[in-house]
Design an enzyme around this catalytic site. Sequence first.
Site, PDB file in Angstrom:
ATOM      1  N   VAL A  45      19.249 -22.797  13.292  1.00  0.00           N
ATOM      2  CA  VAL A  45      18.374 -21.836  13.966  1.00  0.00           C
ATOM      3  C   VAL A  45      19.179 -20.657  14.495  1.00  0.00           C
ATOM      4  CG1 VAL A  45      16.742 -21.493  15.864  1.00  0.00           C
ATOM      5  CG2 VAL A  45      16.688 -23.625  14.561  1.00  0.00           C
ATOM      6  N   CYS A  46      20.335 -20.944  15.092  1.00  0.00           N
ATOM      7  CA  CYS A  46      21.195 -19.886  15.628  1.00  0.00           C
ATOM      8  C   CYS A  46      21.604 -18.900  14.534  1.00  0.00           C
ATOM      9  CB  CYS A  46      22.448 -20.491  16.247  1.00  0.00           C
ATOM     10  SG  CYS A  46      22.149 -21.720  17.518  1.00  0.00           S
ATOM     11  N   THR A  47      21.924 -19.420  13.383  1.00  0.00           N
ATOM     12  CA  THR A  47      22.356 -18.570  12.271  1.00  0.00           C
ATOM     13  C   THR A  47      21.248 -17.629  11.840  1.00  0.00           C
ATOM     14  OG1 THR A  47      23.898 -20.279  11.526  1.00  0.00           O
ATOM     15  CG2 THR A  47      23.289 -18.596   9.913  1.00  0.00           C
TER      16      THR A  47
END
Length: 219
Positions: A45-47
């Site tokens: 998700v962060c990416t």
Amino acid sequence: MVNLRLGSIAPDFKAETSAGDIEFHKWAGDDWVMLFSHPTSTLAVCTTELGGLAKRHEEFKQRGVKLLGLSANDVASHHEWIKDVDEISGSSLSFPIIGDKERKVATTYDMLDALDASNVDALGLPLTVRSVFIIDPKKVIRLIISYPASTGRNVDELLRVIDSLQVSAKYKVATPVDWVPGQDVIVANSVKKEEADQLFPGYKSVKPYLRYTADPSKK
């Protein structure tokens, strides 16, 4: 840990970032800042979030907003992560990401996850949630949002709330539900009729407390 609220002065700090060491207040200068946290590097998700923000970085710049990311690991991992972000999203990420392995900034800004037992590192230490702080040029916190680790943020909404904050900071107005730039705004309740007549001639009064006028930033 400082008990931060809307209207609090954003605490100053020194940190190592992917773009070099910074002193926060000095680095921010006279710009707005969006300080936002990620649990850790190389998470799915962060990416996607970093790629989305990197691809639209120019839109934040146009609003005079600096982006400053943070995650609870070291800067060395950020450099490798940025390569993945750019490869996957087709972006060219240039804003700094704080390496906060010791959780110093995260603790100061109350970003650590207190509920999700799965949002921890290999040592069992809590990671950050997806916090967002919008900070104005006077270093005043104007907006705080926290998302759980499982929920990616919406870039359109982040830009929208910045537009709302900036138009409200410059003019004596507020923004209604689902507002986007160019739509009518609401004359602030603090503005008396005589002043409203001068500032917003032709405004539409639906109720004494609900008065619409054209978006003054578009005139």
